[in-house]
Design a protein around this motif. Structure first.
Motif, mmCIF file in Angstrom:
data_model
loop_
_atom_site.group_PDB
_atom_site.id
_atom_site.type_symbol
_atom_site.label_atom_id
_atom_site.label_comp_id
_atom_site.label_asym_id
_atom_site.label_seq_id
_atom_site.Cartn_x
_atom_site.Cartn_y
_atom_site.Cartn_z
ATOM 1 N N VAL A 129 11.655 6.176 -21.867
ATOM 2 C CA VAL A 129 11.429 7.322 -22.742
ATOM 3 C C VAL A 129 10.749 8.408 -21.911
ATOM 4 N N ALA A 130 11.129 9.662 -22.138
ATOM 5 C CA ALA A 130 10.510 10.764 -21.400
ATOM 6 C C ALA A 130 8.996 10.736 -21.600
ATOM 7 N N ARG A 131 8.269 10.742 -20.488
ATOM 8 C CA ARG A 131 6.811 10.668 -20.543
ATOM 9 C C ARG A 131 6.222 11.643 -19.527
ATOM 10 N N GLU A 132 5.044 12.163 -19.868
ATOM 11 C CA GLU A 132 4.351 13.029 -18.923
ATOM 12 C C GLU A 132 3.405 12.202 -18.068
ATOM 13 N N PHE A 133 3.552 12.329 -16.785
ATOM 14 C CA PHE A 133 2.603 11.772 -15.833
ATOM 15 C C PHE A 133 2.785 12.546 -14.533
ATOM 16 N N ALA A 134 2.020 12.168 -13.518
ATOM 17 C CA ALA A 134 2.040 12.923 -12.266
ATOM 18 C C ALA A 134 2.440 12.039 -11.094
ATOM 19 N N LEU A 135 3.163 12.624 -10.179
ATOM 20 C CA LEU A 135 3.390 12.041 -8.860
ATOM 21 C C LEU A 135 2.598 12.851 -7.848
ATOM 22 N N ARG A 136 1.832 12.154 -7.039
ATOM 23 C CA ARG A 136 1.103 12.815 -5.945
ATOM 24 C C ARG A 136 1.804 12.446 -4.652
ATOM 25 N N LEU A 137 2.303 13.436 -3.978
ATOM 26 C CA LEU A 137 3.117 13.246 -2.783
ATOM 27 C C LEU A 137 2.324 13.676 -1.560
ATOM 28 N N ARG A 138 2.105 12.743 -0.639
ATOM 29 C CA ARG A 138 1.338 13.045 0.561
ATOM 30 C C ARG A 138 2.176 13.889 1.516
ATOM 31 N N ILE A 139 1.577 14.966 1.996
ATOM 32 C CA ILE A 139 2.203 15.811 3.005
ATOM 33 C C ILE A 139 1.502 15.511 4.328
ATOM 34 N N SER B 30 0.797 -1.225 0.000
ATOM 35 C CA SER B 30 0.000 0.000 0.000
ATOM 36 C C SER B 30 0.829 1.274 0.000
ATOM 37 N N LEU B 31 2.150 1.174 -0.075
ATOM 38 C CA LEU B 31 2.974 2.378 -0.026
ATOM 39 C C LEU B 31 2.648 3.338 -1.169
ATOM 40 N N TRP B 32 2.437 2.793 -2.361
ATOM 41 C CA TRP B 32 2.096 3.597 -3.538
ATOM 42 C C TRP B 32 0.896 2.974 -4.228
ATOM 43 N N MET B 33 0.046 3.839 -4.800
ATOM 44 C CA MET B 33 -1.113 3.375 -5.554
ATOM 45 C C MET B 33 -1.246 4.195 -6.828
ATOM 46 N N LEU B 34 -2.024 3.676 -7.746
ATOM 47 C CA LEU B 34 -2.224 4.315 -9.044
ATOM 48 C C LEU B 34 -3.516 5.105 -9.024
ATOM 49 N N GLY B 35 -3.473 6.355 -9.535
ATOM 50 C CA GLY B 35 -4.663 7.182 -9.629
ATOM 51 C C GLY B 35 -5.330 7.051 -10.983
ATOM 52 N N ASP B 36 -6.608 7.407 -11.038
ATOM 53 C CA ASP B 36 -7.352 7.310 -12.296
ATOM 54 C C ASP B 36 -6.784 8.220 -13.377
ATOM 55 N N ASP B 37 -6.193 9.340 -12.972
ATOM 56 C CA ASP B 37 -5.713 10.313 -13.949
ATOM 57 C C ASP B 37 -4.232 10.120 -14.267
ATOM 58 N N GLN B 38 -3.804 8.851 -14.302
ATOM 59 C CA GLN B 38 -2.423 8.517 -14.651
ATOM 60 C C GLN B 38 -1.426 9.184 -13.707
ATOM 61 N N THR B 39 -1.669 8.956 -12.445
ATOM 62 C CA THR B 39 -0.744 9.431 -11.432
ATOM 63 C C THR B 39 -0.295 8.250 -10.578
ATOM 64 N N LEU B 40 0.858 8.392 -10.006
ATOM 65 C CA LEU B 40 1.308 7.492 -8.953
ATOM 66 C C LEU B 40 1.249 8.277 -7.649
ATOM 67 N N VAL C 101 2.315 3.351 -16.257
ATOM 68 C CA VAL C 101 1.614 4.635 -16.237
ATOM 69 C C VAL C 101 1.443 5.099 -17.674
ATOM 70 N N ALA C 102 0.203 5.389 -18.046
ATOM 71 C CA ALA C 102 -0.104 5.795 -19.421
ATOM 72 C C ALA C 102 0.423 4.769 -20.422
ATOM 73 N N GLY C 103 0.368 3.503 -20.046
ATOM 74 C CA GLY C 103 0.770 2.436 -20.951
ATOM 75 C C GLY C 103 2.259 2.203 -21.060
ATOM 76 N N HIS C 104 3.042 2.842 -20.199
ATOM 77 C CA HIS C 104 4.499 2.721 -20.288
ATOM 78 C C HIS C 104 5.078 2.391 -18.920
ATOM 79 N N PRO C 105 6.175 1.625 -18.896
ATOM 80 C CA PRO C 105 6.764 1.244 -17.603
ATOM 81 C C PRO C 105 7.463 2.419 -16.933
ATOM 82 N N VAL C 106 7.313 2.497 -15.627
ATOM 83 C CA VAL C 106 7.965 3.504 -14.802
ATOM 84 C C VAL C 106 8.485 2.815 -13.548
ATOM 85 N N ARG C 107 9.675 3.176 -13.141
ATOM 86 C CA ARG C 107 10.220 2.665 -11.881
ATOM 87 C C ARG C 107 10.537 3.843 -10.969
#
Length: 631
Positions: free
Chosen positions: A428-438, A377-387, A401-407
């Motif tokens: 390959v450079a890809r646009e996606f989002a990271l959501r960081l909990r504060i 549960s440390l990380w989860m995937l969002g509907d809007d292509q976010t981690l 993410v968005a059909g491409h592997p990300v580590r």
């Protein structure tokens, strides 16, 4: 909140997509080499005679409970031996299905243990993609839909029906068959109304007798019921209502039964607010699972604050540092671990010792899910292509993410350190989002992305979103400053926290092995230093002095929660209170403070709660008056 179709805000990654690293990998390795990996060899209830394996032994909840932790541990560690141990259970469960769709030991038709087995199968299906799992569930849920109107949930199953609904929704997400939603609604209707009970009908003080509604573990499991119901009902109104109910349930529990570490009492029934009351290990791991599901469904980061606090403190403290033995009940103010009667709602004299099966075997079977499900549960995937970062700990995340592997390579000693560094790898450079909990406790966080400072303004869920075209090798650096802060308690007492860590007065420990013990190890623990100190939180001028208490940080060792190598030590100030005594084999209630004393001021050594098996987490405050001097 779920969207109009009732989907959760976040989606779990496949089991095994997140691997522990650093201190967290060490902790899970201790578990694998200790109680979990060796349990079948030392405890007959999950041995080869288990009725779940076709034998004539125990055939209720203990086999499924054990597997509910063994499966995620095996796959987050990618451990071949643990996978092999688990597989024989999986094959036995799959082979046990009868023509009508029912399954499991034929001598017991209780709904409850099958709810745990369903969680096992969904996790196994996530990890392996075994195509036998969905049709197995389909046949069983068809059986349930026929049988439940005449044989409704009762007993433990009625208290814990949300677990069954989660498995129904797992299959619904894969098939979209509308009748599964009808089954989910039927199960929810037959489950206790936890929202009403915990907000309107919850009694104060220790529960005098057994009721399913005041059983601590049931309460921990029931907390996720409104959020799970929102998955079935769908729509923003259901989501909003469940979010409000969940907040109100937790607030009311803490008001009437909350303890200094942020959890509620349950020894075995709800026990009120006094710090000698215990918390059952089953309660700890089930609360964690409920919070993981609530965060997944509702997306509210405040519940992840409590998840971290529970994992890093109560879960860590529930076993000895090497995870060879566990307690049935732990105490916030725990100054003696021994065979003795205590002022608890329902417990035997061994419930406080570290051993194989203290008091009752449910925790022996159920403790295993805590750490590995936390990893998942440390990380989860969002509907809007976010981690989305649900909790922070060292790990490696492999996601699509968005059909491409990300580590993501999460490098940190958090919660023992303030800095979380996240390395991004993408072919390959890809646009996606990271959501960081504060975290809600954090003031003045700072964030850089590829060495560029970024603003940190959390949204209503407690997250900062960074959306950009990520390049291979980009690094995110999040700093979450931690300061020592106080937690007010009844009668002027106080607790301390540092970030997500609960700080405790650590008492010197003498570990006394129990002769002729069962299992891997068994201990009583005796104190070898003063336990009855009060905290000096004010300096002589009357201002708050805790900001001046030194915080010492050290590298995290191979045994992360050992007292003699605690990664964090806070050097506070206190004074002895000889009038504070033991009562019924526990520390008595803290004296009402501030307590005037002329005793000498001495160091109050504070360690993380999870590192101290003897501890005082709720302390009276003292006002030191110097002895008069002759002119």
């Amino acid at each position: 909140m779920p969207n109009a179709r009732g989907r959760a805000r976040l989606t779990e990654l496949p089991l095994g997509a997140i691997r522990p690293r650093g201190w967290l990998a060490d902790q899970l390795r201790l578990q694998a080499d200790g109680q979990t990996g060796r349990l079948e060899d030392v405890w007959p209830d999950v041995g080869p005679d288990s009725a779940w394996l076709g034998g004539d032994g125990e055939g209720w909840e203990r086999g499924p409970y054990y597997l509910d932790g063994l499966i995620p541990l095996a796959y987050v560690l990618d451990d071949a031996e643990l996978k092999a141990r688990a597989q024989k259970w999986i094959e036995a469960i799959l082979a046990s299905q009868r023509d009508d769709g029912s399954f499991g030991p034929s001598g017991d038709d209780d709904w409850w243990p099958r709810m745990v087995a369903l969680k096992v199968l969904t996790q196994y299906g996530d990890a392996t993609g075994d195509d036998r799992v969905p049709p197995f569930l389909h046949r069983y849920f068809t059986f349930q839909a026929r049988a439940l109107p005449e044989r409704p949930l009762h007993g433990w199953g009625r208290a814990r029906g949300a677990d069954n609904v989660l498995s129904v929704m797992w299959l619904y997400d894969r098939t979209g068959e509308e009748w599964l939603l009808d089954l989910g609604r039927l199960l929810a209707a037959q489950t206790h109304d936890w929202a009403t009970f915990l907000t309107r009908d919850l009694p104060a003080g220790p529960a005098p007798a057994f009721r399913h509604l005041t059983h601590g573990v049931n309460v921990a499991m029931g907390l996720k019921t409104p959020a799970v119901g929102a998955l079935v009902d769908g729509g923003e109104d259901a989501a909003r209502r469940s979010a409000e109910q969940t907040r109100d349930m937790l607030a009311n529990l803490m008001r009437l039964h909350g303890l200094v570490h942020g959890c509620f009492s349950g020894d075995e029934w709800l026990g009120g607010r006094e710090p000698h009351h215990g918390v059952e290990t089953c309660l700890v791991v089930e609360l964690m699972f409920s919070l993981e599901q609530v965060v997944r469904i509702l997306g509210d980061g405040s519940h992840a604050d409590l998840l971290e606090q529970t994992a890093f403190n109560l879960l860590a403290a529930s076993s000895d540092p090497r995870m060879l033995a566990h307690q049935y009940h732990q105490q916030a103010n725990q100054v003696l671990v021994s065979f003795a009667d205590r002022d608890w709602s329902f417990s035997g004299p061994d419930a406080n010792v570290f051993g194989l099966e203290p008091h009752f075997g449910c925790c022996t079977a159920n403790l295993h899910q805590g750490w590995p499900k936390f990893v998942r549960s440390l990380w989860m995937l969002g509907d809007d292509q976010t981690l989305a970062a649900v909790s922070y700990a060292p790990c490696q995340v492999d996601a699509e993410v968005a059909g491409h592997p990300v580590r993501l390579d999460v490098r940190t000693s958090y919660p023992f350190d303030e800095v979380v560094e996240i390395g991004v790898s993408t072919p390959v450079a890809r646009e996606f989002a990271l959501r960081l909990r504060i975290p809600g406790w954090c003031r003045d966080p700072s964030l850089t992305v590829a060495e560029e400072p970024m603003p940190v303004t959390p949204d209503e869920d407690g997250y900062v979103t960074v959306r950009r075209a990520w390049a291979d090798g980009d690094v995110v650096r999040l700093r979450l400053p931690m300061r020592v802060r106080t937690v007010p308690r009844d009668n002027g007492a106080v607790g301390f926290r540092l970030g997500p860590l609960v700080l405790v007065h650590a008492i010197g420990e003498i570990w006394r092995p129990v002769p002729d013990h069962a299992g891997l190890a068994e201990w009583e623990i005796m104190p070898r230093t003063f336990w009855n100190l009060g905290a000096c939180v004010d300096d002589p001028a009357g201002t708050n002095g805790i900001d001046s208490w030194p915080v010492e940080r050290r590298p995290v060792g191979a045994v992360p929660f050992a007292a003699d190598a605690a990664p964090v030590v806070v050097h506070g100030r206190g004074a002895p209170l000889r009038q504070w005594r033991m009562r019924a084999n526990s520390a008595g209630p803290p004296p009402a403070g501030p307590v005037p004393t002329r005793a000498p001021v001495m160091e109050l050594r504070l360690l993380p709660y999870g590192s101290a098996r003897l501890r005082v987490a709720e302390l009276p405050t003292v006002t030191v008056t110097p002895e008069p001097t002759d002119d």
